[in-house]
Design a protein around this motif. Structure first.
Motif, PDB file in Angstrom:
ATOM      1  N   THR A 278       0.826  -1.209   0.000  1.00  0.00           N
ATOM      2  CA  THR A 278       0.000   0.000   0.000  1.00  0.00           C
ATOM      3  C   THR A 278       0.858   1.255   0.000  1.00  0.00           C
ATOM      4  N   MET A 279       1.870   1.290   0.879  1.00  0.00           N
ATOM      5  CA  MET A 279       2.740   2.461   0.944  1.00  0.00           C
ATOM      6  C   MET A 279       3.494   2.658  -0.374  1.00  0.00           C
ATOM      7  N   GLY A 280       4.005   1.559  -0.942  1.00  0.00           N
ATOM      8  CA  GLY A 280       4.734   1.657  -2.198  1.00  0.00           C
ATOM      9  C   GLY A 280       3.865   2.101  -3.352  1.00  0.00           C
ATOM     10  N   SER A 281       2.584   1.708  -3.333  1.00  0.00           N
ATOM     11  CA  SER A 281       1.669   2.114  -4.399  1.00  0.00           C
ATOM     12  C   SER A 281       1.325   3.596  -4.328  1.00  0.00           C
ATOM     13  N   CYS A 282       1.544   4.203  -3.163  1.00  0.00           N
ATOM     14  CA  CYS A 282       1.288   5.641  -3.031  1.00  0.00           C
ATOM     15  C   CYS A 282       2.227   6.469  -3.912  1.00  0.00           C
ATOM     16  N   VAL A 283       3.364   5.883  -4.307  1.00  0.00           N
ATOM     17  CA  VAL A 283       4.274   6.592  -5.211  1.00  0.00           C
ATOM     18  C   VAL A 283       3.553   6.921  -6.516  1.00  0.00           C
ATOM     19  N   GLN A 284       2.987   5.898  -7.161  1.00  0.00           N
ATOM     20  CA  GLN A 284       2.279   6.122  -8.417  1.00  0.00           C
ATOM     21  C   GLN A 284       0.999   6.915  -8.198  1.00  0.00           C
ATOM     22  N   LEU A 285       0.343   6.718  -7.054  1.00  0.00           N
ATOM     23  CA  LEU A 285      -0.873   7.483  -6.760  1.00  0.00           C
ATOM     24  C   LEU A 285      -0.586   8.973  -6.747  1.00  0.00           C
ATOM     25  N   MET A 286       0.523   9.368  -6.149  1.00  0.00           N
ATOM     26  CA  MET A 286       0.859  10.787  -6.102  1.00  0.00           C
ATOM     27  C   MET A 286       1.340  11.314  -7.452  1.00  0.00           C
ATOM     28  N   VAL A 287       1.962  10.452  -8.259  1.00  0.00           N
ATOM     29  CA  VAL A 287       2.334  10.869  -9.620  1.00  0.00           C
ATOM     30  C   VAL A 287       1.084  11.251 -10.407  1.00  0.00           C
ATOM     31  N   VAL A 288       0.080  10.374 -10.399  1.00  0.00           N
ATOM     32  CA  VAL A 288      -1.135  10.659 -11.188  1.00  0.00           C
ATOM     33  C   VAL A 288      -1.945  11.785 -10.562  1.00  0.00           C
ATOM     34  N   THR A 289      -1.846  11.950  -9.232  1.00  0.00           N
ATOM     35  CA  THR A 289      -2.503  13.100  -8.599  1.00  0.00           C
ATOM     36  C   THR A 289      -1.856  14.396  -9.066  1.00  0.00           C
ATOM     37  N   GLY A 290      -0.526  14.382  -9.200  1.00  0.00           N
ATOM     38  CA  GLY A 290       0.175  15.555  -9.720  1.00  0.00           C
ATOM     39  C   GLY A 290      -0.198  15.862 -11.159  1.00  0.00           C
ATOM     40  N   ILE A 291      -0.319  14.810 -11.973  1.00  0.00           N
ATOM     41  CA  ILE A 291      -0.746  15.006 -13.370  1.00  0.00           C
ATOM     42  C   ILE A 291      -2.127  15.652 -13.409  1.00  0.00           C
ATOM     43  N   MET A 292      -3.053  15.109 -12.617  1.00  0.00           N
ATOM     44  CA  MET A 292      -4.406  15.675 -12.574  1.00  0.00           C
ATOM     45  C   MET A 292      -4.379  17.115 -12.064  1.00  0.00           C
ATOM     46  N   GLY A 293      -3.549  17.379 -11.041  1.00  0.00           N
ATOM     47  CA  GLY A 293      -3.438  18.740 -10.515  1.00  0.00           C
ATOM     48  C   GLY A 293      -2.966  19.723 -11.575  1.00  0.00           C
ATOM     49  N   ALA A 294      -2.004  19.302 -12.408  1.00  0.00           N
ATOM     50  CA  ALA A 294      -1.508  20.175 -13.481  1.00  0.00           C
ATOM     51  C   ALA A 294      -2.592  20.418 -14.523  1.00  0.00           C
ATOM     52  N   TYR A 295      -3.352  19.364 -14.854  1.00  0.00           N
ATOM     53  CA  TYR A 295      -4.430  19.522 -15.832  1.00  0.00           C
ATOM     54  C   TYR A 295      -5.501  20.491 -15.323  1.00  0.00           C
ATOM     55  N   ILE A 296      -5.902  20.318 -14.051  1.00  0.00           N
ATOM     56  CA  ILE A 296      -6.955  21.173 -13.492  1.00  0.00           C
ATOM     57  C   ILE A 296      -6.461  22.615 -13.383  1.00  0.00           C
ATOM     58  N   ALA A 297      -5.241  22.799 -12.861  1.00  0.00           N
ATOM     59  CA  ALA A 297      -4.691  24.152 -12.748  1.00  0.00           C
ATOM     60  C   ALA A 297      -4.555  24.805 -14.119  1.00  0.00           C
ATOM     61  N   GLY A 298      -4.247  23.979 -15.142  1.00  0.00           N
ATOM     62  CA  GLY A 298      -4.096  24.502 -16.495  1.00  0.00           C
ATOM     63  C   GLY A 298      -5.383  25.039 -17.089  1.00  0.00           C
ATOM     64  N   LEU A 299      -6.535  24.652 -16.516  1.00  0.00           N
ATOM     65  CA  LEU A 299      -7.816  25.190 -17.000  1.00  0.00           C
ATOM     66  C   LEU A 299      -7.982  26.653 -16.607  1.00  0.00           C
ATOM     67  N   PHE A 300      -7.284  27.079 -15.547  1.00  0.00           N
ATOM     68  CA  PHE A 300      -7.505  28.416 -14.981  1.00  0.00           C
ATOM     69  C   PHE A 300      -6.277  29.316 -15.038  1.00  0.00           C
ATOM     70  N   LEU A 301      -5.077  28.723 -15.215  1.00  0.00           N
ATOM     71  CA  LEU A 301      -3.845  29.496 -15.138  1.00  0.00           C
ATOM     72  C   LEU A 301      -3.107  29.483 -16.468  1.00  0.00           C
ATOM     73  N   ASP A 302      -2.376  30.589 -16.762  1.00  0.00           N
ATOM     74  CA  ASP A 302      -1.520  30.557 -17.940  1.00  0.00           C
ATOM     75  C   ASP A 302      -0.251  29.763 -17.603  1.00  0.00           C
ATOM     76  N   TRP A 303       0.615  29.578 -18.591  1.00  0.00           N
ATOM     77  CA  TRP A 303       1.727  28.638 -18.419  1.00  0.00           C
ATOM     78  C   TRP A 303       2.743  29.098 -17.372  1.00  0.00           C
ATOM     79  N   ARG A 304       2.893  30.418 -17.189  1.00  0.00           N
ATOM     80  CA  ARG A 304       3.835  30.892 -16.164  1.00  0.00           C
ATOM     81  C   ARG A 304       3.279  30.655 -14.754  1.00  0.00           C
ATOM     82  N   TRP A 305       2.032  31.019 -14.541  1.00  0.00           N
ATOM     83  CA  TRP A 305       1.427  30.791 -13.227  1.00  0.00           C
ATOM     84  C   TRP A 305       1.293  29.297 -12.920  1.00  0.00           C
ATOM     85  N   LEU A 306       1.102  28.510 -13.959  1.00  0.00           N
ATOM     86  CA  LEU A 306       1.052  27.059 -13.768  1.00  0.00           C
ATOM     87  C   LEU A 306       2.406  26.554 -13.273  1.00  0.00           C
ATOM     88  N   ALA A 307       3.507  27.095 -13.806  1.00  0.00           N
ATOM     89  CA  ALA A 307       4.845  26.708 -13.352  1.00  0.00           C
ATOM     90  C   ALA A 307       5.070  27.113 -11.898  1.00  0.00           C
TER      91      ALA A 307
END
Length: 498
Positions: free
Chosen positions: A168-197
């Motif tokens: 379970t703990m080891g699987s959290c590595v990939q869980l947080m990777v995909v959470t980060g991907i989703m976070g970037a996608y959602i933030a990208g709906l509202f922010l330009d590329w500089r603010w997204l960075a």
């Protein structure tokens, strides 16, 4: 009865009885363990994979904006955009090799703190970018940090966690990777590329701060002969009721055969070359499912599949991945690694075969128009687009693929990599696996469009489908089940097998 039999103690324990006694003693110890501080240390560590996910997800919302930029110094052509998406994998490959060295030299904890710096510097350069080379440099630096992170975090967690929660703990590595991907996608709906960075630079900053208060792994401390510090780390991780001295003694006993440094002669040892072969093949097969090609260009794929709002579609894909990776994390220590890998491979193989059928049927409705024009939207495309009645087929196929990948081939290769290597080659073996993973990621993401030109979009997905089927066969015959086993038991398995 011969003399040997007469002299043997009548109540001597067989090896099986000894193993049962050891297991009973281990279970009694684990019943006293409190996992609260272990969860806290895991949360601090997986801020690294969260940062890594923001790096991977950043290109999807940022690329369309950079390609439309009014500033000529920053506007990216199609070829330059391809490099912007894939150059991160070059940095990650170098980071994997660097991580294998620093993780042995300065330890797991300091390596994690170190990798936060290129994340922060890389996004800072992107924020201040005035030309293409600043954009590329920022991506390479964040890729470098991603490579170090993808090696160090699984090792840190596997060496801290006990066998009841390691999956379970080891699987959290990939869980947080995909959470980060989703976070970037959602933030990208509202922010330009500089603010997204700017937003993407927050998780690595938190990583640097939180890891200051976390312990080094007990196994690494014992490898340096620091028993007192190892016991303190175990008391932090296991709680006040568990006898840390007992576990420390068991770890010391298990590490006695691992004190010698790695040499080339060790490659003849089945306890080294077998896990190395399994780790390399799992990383290769993970990337040749085509997952990074799909995630890097997710928005473009959905737009060409006639979904009017590609940005929303990619958020849905990322959310699906988060949900099913969370499911995998919950059931990993119950279902086992092999079962999830097999189910995952079958689901991905079928869904990509169907996705290939979708593109084939879509272009058949366009008469003699080329599949390349249909998929890429190149100049000279015919007026008829893929038939809207088939849109549900693409959506269903993509959803099943993402769910299947998230259940097995997403989290499990990283988990297994952190479990199978002996201590003396753990850094080197993991570095080779990470380098393999990121080299294959670069090949797939950079050649994805060329593959479509060469064998059409349908042929490309059918090729990935066949590779997913091969992953099922490989899992059945070569991947060991590591559920419920200590790291020492897993390594003993490779030495016994022929």
């Amino acid at each position: 009865m011969n003399h040997e039999e007469e002299s043997r103690p009548l109540l001597a324990e067989s090896p099986g009885q000894t193993q049962e006694a050891d297991r009973s003693e281990q279970d009694a110890y684990l019943d006293k363990v409190k996992n609260g501080k272990l969860y806290l240390a895991t949360f601090a560590a997986v801020l690294g994979p969260l940062s890594f996910g923001f790096v991977l997800g950043y290109s999807s919302p940022a690329l369309p904006e950079l390609q439309r930029s009014t500033d000529q110094r920053l506007r990216l052509s199609a070829e330059e955009a391809s490099w912007f998406g894939s150059v991160v994998t070059i940095g990650a490959g170098v980071g994997g090799l660097l991580g294998g060295w620093i993780v042995e030299k300065i330890g797991r904890k300091l390596s994690l703190m170190f990798c936060a710096l290129p994340f922060i510097f890389g996004f800072t350069i992107i924020i201040a970018a005035q030309n293409h080379w600043m954009l590329y440099t920022g991506r390479v630096l964040t890729g470098l940090a991603s490579g170090v992170t993808s090696l160090v975090v699984p090792l840190y967690i596997s060496e801290m966690a006990h066998e009841r929660v390691r999956g379970t703990m080891g699987s959290c590595v990939q869980l947080m990777v995909v959470t980060g991907i989703m976070g970037a996608y959602i933030a990208g709906l509202f922010l330009d590329w500089r603010w997204l960075a700017i937003t993407c630079s927050i998780p690595p900053t938190l990583l640097l701060v939180f890891m200051c208060f976390m312990p080094e792994t007990p196994r690494y401390l014992l490898s340096l002969g620091k028993r007192r510090e190892a016991e303190e780390a175990l008391r932090f991780l296991r709680g006040p009721n568990a006898p840390a001295e007992w576990e420390c003694a068991k770890l010391e006993e298990a590490s006695r055969d691992e004190e010698a440094n790695f040499s080339l002669a060790d490659l003849k040892d089945p306890g080294v070359y077998k896990p190395l072969g399994v780790g390399i093949m799992m990383m290769l097969l993970q990337q040749f499912t085509g997952i990074n090609a799909i995630m890097f260009y997710a928005e473009n794929i959905f737009e060409q599949a006639q979904f009017k709002n590609g940005s929303i579609a990619t958020v849905i894909v990322a959310a699906t991945q988060v949900v099913f990776t969370a499911v995998a994390a919950i059931i990993m220590d119950r279902a086992g690694r092999k079962v999830l890998l097999i189910l995952s491979g079958v689901a991905m193989s079928v869904s990509e075969a169907v996705l290939g059928v979708y593109f084939k049927l879509s272009t058949m409705k366009q008469g003699n128009s080329s599949l390349v024009s249909a998929f890429m939207g190149a100049e000279g495309t015919v007026s008829e687009a893929p038939h809207p009645d088939l849109a549900w087929l693409a959506l269903a196929s993509m959803g099943i693929f993402i769910a299947g990948f998230a259940l097995g081939w997403g989290p499990t290769p990283w988990l297994v990599m952190s479990e199978i290597f002996p201590t003396r080659v753990r850094g080197l073996g993991s570095a080779v696996c990470v380098l393999t993973n990121w080299t294959c990621a670069f090949i797939v993401t950079k050649s994805f469009h060329n593959l479509i030109d060469l064998i059409t979009s349908a042929g490309t997905f059918w090729m990935f489908s066949i590779l997913c089927a091969l992953s099922v066969i490989f899992t059945i015959f070569f991947v060991p089940e590591t559920k419920g086993k200590t790291l020492e038991e897993i390594q003993a398995h490779f030495k016994r097998t022929r």
